[in-house]
Design an enzyme around this catalytic site. Structure first.
Site, PDB file in Angstrom:
ATOM      1  N   PRO A  65       0.847  -1.199   0.000  1.00 52.45           N
ATOM      2  CG  PRO A  65      -0.079  -1.111   2.135  1.00 52.45           C
ATOM      3  CD  PRO A  65       0.726  -1.974   1.222  1.00 52.45           C
ATOM      4  CG  HIS A  66       1.781   2.792  -3.316  1.00 51.41           C
ATOM      5  ND1 HIS A  66       1.462   1.467  -3.556  1.00 51.41           N
ATOM      6  CD2 HIS A  66       1.451   3.459  -4.444  1.00 51.41           C
ATOM      7  CE1 HIS A  66       0.977   1.338  -4.775  1.00 51.41           C
ATOM      8  NE2 HIS A  66       0.945   2.537  -5.338  1.00 51.41           N
TER       9      HIS A  66
END
Length: 158
Positions: A65-66
């Site tokens: 996740p970013h």
């Protein structure tokens, strides 16, 4: 970009109890916000906004996740090894137990992307030997050492 440049020992946690994808993202946002004295809610919203565009899980039970934030000047990361895999909304329903959270700065022109950073992390974590070693690690420090040593061993062989 290396794991060592993105992480500090305090932002690597093993045997984390996460009830859901949202809970895992909440834990990550707390860790990432502490890295640069950021608002945890903003960090969480950045991660959630990206997840709404499409699942950030990759194969082999790994997710990256970013998000992007204008308040930071350099990328920052955090790593979780979950005690039990969770559903991460993968189309094939493969559960996730290794999660690398990443925040990158918003470029001044706001058109830059961070695909290279995510790709580098995916390549590193995509190493099945490293992933297996991370799953066997029994402490947060051991996880950190495995990630940093992976950087060094690959730099030496390049």
């Amino acid at each position: 970009m290396t794991f060592e440049s993105l992480l500090q020992p305090g932002r690597v946690l093993g045997n984390v109890e996460a009830r859901s994808k949202k809970h895992a993202l909440d834990i990550l946002s707390e860790m990432l916000s502490s890295a640069a004295d950021l608002d945890q809610g903003e960090v969480f919203q950045s991660l959630i906004t990206r997840e709404k565009l499409g699942c950030t899980a990759i194969e082999n039970g790994i997710a990256i996740p970013h998000g992007r934030l204008s308040e930071i000047e350099a990328p920052v990361g955090a790593f979780l090894k979950l005690s039990r895999p969770i559903d991460f909304d993968m189309p094939d329903r493969e559960p996730v137990d290794l999660i690398f959270g990443l925040l990158v700065p918003v470029p001044e022109d706001d058109v830059g992307c961070h695909h290279e950073e995510v790709s580098n992390i995916a390549t590193g974590l995509g190493d099945h030997v490293l992933a297996a070693a991370l799953r066997r690690a029994s402490s947060s420090r051991a996880l950190y050492d495995l990630l940093v040593n992976h950087d060094k061993s690959h730099a030496a062989s390049a």
